[in-house]
Design a protein around this motif. Sequence first.
Motif, PDB file in Angstrom:
ATOM      1  N   LYS A  95      36.474  34.510  33.076  1.00 15.34           N
ATOM      2  CA  LYS A  95      37.276  33.286  32.964  1.00 15.34           C
ATOM      3  C   LYS A  95      38.524  33.464  32.094  1.00 15.34           C
ATOM      4  CE  LYS A  95      33.103  30.525  33.629  1.00 15.34           C
ATOM      5  NZ  LYS A  95      32.095  29.642  32.999  1.00 15.34           N
ATOM      6  N   ARG A  96      38.775  34.717  31.672  1.00 12.34           N
ATOM      7  CA  ARG A  96      39.988  35.035  30.906  1.00 12.34           C
ATOM      8  C   ARG A  96      40.032  34.291  29.567  1.00 12.34           C
ATOM      9  NH1 ARG A  96      45.401  33.482  30.783  1.00 12.34           N
ATOM     10  NH2 ARG A  96      46.864  35.199  30.481  1.00 12.34           N
ATOM     11  N   GLN A  97      38.873  34.186  28.923  1.00 11.14           N
ATOM     12  CA  GLN A  97      38.765  33.478  27.644  1.00 11.14           C
ATOM     13  C   GLN A  97      38.754  34.511  26.509  1.00 11.14           C
ATOM     14  OE1 GLN A  97      35.087  31.439  28.586  1.00 11.14           O
ATOM     15  NE2 GLN A  97      36.166  29.577  29.224  1.00 11.14           N
ATOM     16  N   TYR A  98      39.938  34.997  26.150  1.00  8.99           N
ATOM     17  CA  TYR A  98      40.035  36.109  25.201  1.00  8.99           C
ATOM     18  C   TYR A  98      39.449  35.783  23.825  1.00  8.99           C
ATOM     19  CZ  TYR A  98      42.988  38.750  28.433  1.00  8.99           C
ATOM     20  OH  TYR A  98      43.463  39.459  29.510  1.00  8.99           O
ATOM     21  N   ASN A  99      39.662  34.569  23.346  1.00  7.33           N
ATOM     22  CA  ASN A  99      39.113  34.204  22.034  1.00  7.33           C
ATOM     23  C   ASN A  99      37.585  34.252  22.047  1.00  7.33           C
ATOM     24  OD1 ASN A  99      41.630  33.816  20.886  1.00  7.33           O
ATOM     25  ND2 ASN A  99      41.693  31.627  21.349  1.00  7.33           N
ATOM     26  N   PHE A 102      36.590  44.886  34.434  1.00  4.72           N
ATOM     27  CA  PHE A 102      38.005  44.770  34.793  1.00  4.72           C
ATOM     28  C   PHE A 102      38.342  45.582  36.044  1.00  4.72           C
ATOM     29  CE2 PHE A 102      38.832  43.267  30.352  1.00  4.72           C
ATOM     30  CZ  PHE A 102      39.398  42.054  30.717  1.00  4.72           C
ATOM     31  N   ARG A 103      37.650  46.698  36.236  1.00  2.21           N
ATOM     32  CA  ARG A 103      37.872  47.475  37.460  1.00  2.21           C
ATOM     33  C   ARG A 103      37.442  46.665  38.682  1.00  2.21           C
ATOM     34  NH1 ARG A 103      34.949  52.051  36.400  1.00  2.21           N
ATOM     35  NH2 ARG A 103      36.724  53.027  35.375  1.00  2.21           N
ATOM     36  N   LEU A 104      36.298  45.982  38.559  1.00  2.00           N
ATOM     37  CA  LEU A 104      35.822  45.135  39.652  1.00  2.00           C
ATOM     38  C   LEU A 104      36.779  43.969  39.888  1.00  2.00           C
ATOM     39  CD1 LEU A 104      33.616  44.337  41.708  1.00  2.00           C
ATOM     40  CD2 LEU A 104      32.454  43.122  39.843  1.00  2.00           C
ATOM     41  N   TYR A 105      37.240  43.340  38.800  1.00  7.04           N
ATOM     42  CA  TYR A 105      38.171  42.213  38.933  1.00  7.04           C
ATOM     43  C   TYR A 105      39.472  42.655  39.609  1.00  7.04           C
ATOM     44  CZ  TYR A 105      35.106  40.148  35.353  1.00  7.04           C
ATOM     45  OH  TYR A 105      34.031  39.687  34.640  1.00  7.04           O
ATOM     46  N   TYR A 106      39.930  43.864  39.263  1.00  4.17           N
ATOM     47  CA  TYR A 106      41.170  44.380  39.862  1.00  4.17           C
ATOM     48  C   TYR A 106      40.992  44.548  41.374  1.00  4.17           C
ATOM     49  CZ  TYR A 106      45.246  47.294  40.775  1.00  4.17           C
ATOM     50  OH  TYR A 106      46.424  47.780  41.287  1.00  4.17           O
ATOM     51  N   LEU A 107      39.884  45.154  41.773  1.00  2.00           N
ATOM     52  CA  LEU A 107      39.645  45.397  43.195  1.00  2.00           C
ATOM     53  C   LEU A 107      39.503  44.086  43.966  1.00  2.00           C
ATOM     54  CD1 LEU A 107      37.142  48.388  42.884  1.00  2.00           C
ATOM     55  CD2 LEU A 107      39.505  48.488  43.725  1.00  2.00           C
ATOM     56  N   ILE A 108      38.786  43.127  43.377  1.00  4.92           N
ATOM     57  CA  ILE A 108      38.617  41.832  44.044  1.00  4.92           C
ATOM     58  C   ILE A 108      39.963  41.123  44.185  1.00  4.92           C
ATOM     59  CG2 ILE A 108      37.651  39.507  43.792  1.00  4.92           C
ATOM     60  CD1 ILE A 108      35.181  40.780  42.524  1.00  4.92           C
ATOM     61  N   THR A 109      40.750  41.130  43.111  1.00  8.89           N
ATOM     62  CA  THR A 109      42.059  40.467  43.140  1.00  8.89           C
ATOM     63  C   THR A 109      42.982  41.133  44.155  1.00  8.89           C
ATOM     64  OG1 THR A 109      41.809  39.878  40.803  1.00  8.89           O
ATOM     65  CG2 THR A 109      44.026  39.754  41.722  1.00  8.89           C
ATOM     66  N   TYR A 110      42.941  42.461  44.208  1.00  8.65           N
ATOM     67  CA  TYR A 110      43.771  43.200  45.162  1.00  8.65           C
ATOM     68  C   TYR A 110      43.368  42.870  46.601  1.00  8.65           C
ATOM     69  CZ  TYR A 110      45.741  47.106  47.785  1.00  8.65           C
ATOM     70  OH  TYR A 110      46.411  47.865  48.711  1.00  8.65           O
ATOM     71  N   MET A 111      42.072  42.906  46.877  1.00  9.41           N
ATOM     72  CA  MET A 111      41.603  42.645  48.245  1.00  9.41           C
ATOM     73  C   MET A 111      41.796  41.184  48.638  1.00  9.41           C
ATOM     74  SD  MET A 111      38.248  45.100  48.727  1.00  9.41           S
ATOM     75  CE  MET A 111      37.516  44.859  47.125  1.00  9.41           C
ATOM     76  N   LYS A 112      41.686  40.309  47.640  1.00  6.00           N
ATOM     77  CA  LYS A 112      41.927  38.893  47.901  1.00  6.00           C
ATOM     78  C   LYS A 112      43.382  38.671  48.315  1.00  6.00           C
ATOM     79  CE  LYS A 112      41.092  34.372  45.746  1.00  6.00           C
ATOM     80  NZ  LYS A 112      40.701  33.688  44.483  1.00  6.00           N
ATOM     81  N   ALA A 113      44.298  39.405  47.669  1.00  2.61           N
ATOM     82  CA  ALA A 113      45.720  39.317  48.024  1.00  2.61           C
ATOM     83  C   ALA A 113      45.975  39.845  49.432  1.00  2.61           C
ATOM     84  CB  ALA A 113      46.553  40.094  47.011  1.00  2.61           C
ATOM     85  N   LYS A 114      45.088  40.727  49.896  1.00  2.83           N
ATOM     86  CA  LYS A 114      45.191  41.276  51.251  1.00  2.83           C
ATOM     87  C   LYS A 114      44.465  40.401  52.275  1.00  2.83           C
ATOM     88  CE  LYS A 114      47.470  45.042  50.177  1.00  2.83           C
ATOM     89  NZ  LYS A 114      48.845  45.277  50.674  1.00  2.83           N
ATOM     90  N   TYR A 132      43.243  36.148  36.755  1.00  3.79           N
ATOM     91  CA  TYR A 132      44.100  37.249  36.333  1.00  3.79           C
ATOM     92  C   TYR A 132      45.110  37.600  37.423  1.00  3.79           C
ATOM     93  CZ  TYR A 132      40.554  38.351  32.741  1.00  3.79           C
ATOM     94  OH  TYR A 132      39.686  38.313  31.683  1.00  3.79           O
ATOM     95  N   SER A 133      46.240  38.130  36.994  1.00  3.51           N
ATOM     96  CA  SER A 133      47.174  38.755  37.935  1.00  3.51           C
ATOM     97  C   SER A 133      46.836  40.240  37.992  1.00  3.51           C
ATOM     98  CB  SER A 133      48.616  38.570  37.467  1.00  3.51           C
ATOM     99  OG  SER A 133      48.836  39.306  36.265  1.00  3.51           O
ATOM    100  N   LEU A 134      47.300  40.911  39.041  1.00  4.57           N
ATOM    101  CA  LEU A 134      47.073  42.352  39.143  1.00  4.57           C
ATOM    102  C   LEU A 134      47.726  43.094  37.982  1.00  4.57           C
ATOM    103  CD1 LEU A 134      47.481  43.045  42.976  1.00  4.57           C
ATOM    104  CD2 LEU A 134      45.416  43.390  41.602  1.00  4.57           C
ATOM    105  N   ASP A 135      48.900  42.639  37.565  1.00  8.76           N
ATOM    106  CA  ASP A 135      49.603  43.290  36.452  1.00  8.76           C
ATOM    107  C   ASP A 135      48.794  43.204  35.159  1.00  8.76           C
ATOM    108  OD1 ASP A 135      51.737  44.096  37.976  1.00  8.76           O
ATOM    109  OD2 ASP A 135      52.990  42.359  37.488  1.00  8.76           O
TER     110      ASP A 135
END
Length: 326
Positions: free
Chosen positions: A208-212, A239-251, A278-281
Amino acid sequence: MSQLLTFYFGEETFLIREAVQKTIKSHSDYQIEYLEGQFEIAKLIELTQSTGLFASKTLIIMKNPFFLLKKCDTKEEKALSLLFKSHQNKDVKMLIYATQTLDQRKKFVSLLKKEASSQQFNAFKDWEQNKVLQWIQQRLKAHQKTINQDALFALEQLAAGSLEQCNAEINTLLVFLNDKETIDINDINALSGDSKATPYQLTEALKKRQYNKVYTITTTLLSNQHDPIKLMGLFISSFRLYYLITYMKAKRQNADQMAKTLRKNAYFIKLIAQELRYSLDELKTNLTILAEKDVEIKKGIIKGDLALECAINQMKLASSQVPQPT
């Protein structure tokens, strides 16, 4: 293959220990004799040739016996080989098990796999999530319990990949559930507790991107003696899983397509994809930060706990400079 000789080995020591206890329970009318590590072969041979004082049958249990872990001399090899190949006393059974990593090329590892009734207990791989979920469901079914899907995934994450921890959580659930037949997410939340920092709560905050909250939970886990290296691995894999999901979701891939590629449960992927912010960046930046800290740990530049805390602060700072998805 002898039914008088049993051999348990593999990576998953919890399942091995559990199998040993089941074997002991099924031989309640046997006298139990224990041998561990280094012992005299003459003592073992003596036990196989006689029965106990309190029972007419004997079960000899050998834990991590020396002959599985190191090379024996010629005399020892000959005596043990003869014993394992020719043992026929039906009143005496032998159970040999290893909770240490074995070299499969060792003489007696190979011999026992051939001569004994052997069973290998391997840990589930990262891509075998569905097998872990099935294992949990089978455990609960044995106690006439079922579990909702969201609760099932929460329980799996709460155990942080440990079957032993998962089994402990299941046993705790069974105590508190009483007559309730179906486990839901509220039961899992009650199990973890708001005041109790757990790896499950950590992954929820990460997702959920809750850094605190991530920082608070991580520092609590570290103060409770959680291994910082394992926590670092959890961060990186998440984070590796989140990156792959976000990338594939964009596709424009759907949950089923992503699950097939990632070898994960489709419903599990769908739940994560719905909550990711999250953004891919940003994900790429986080993975870079974690990789750098991981290298620093391995080089001895920084301690694991400090590296993890620094990484979280760096990710939080970097996140404020990265445009977020709408």
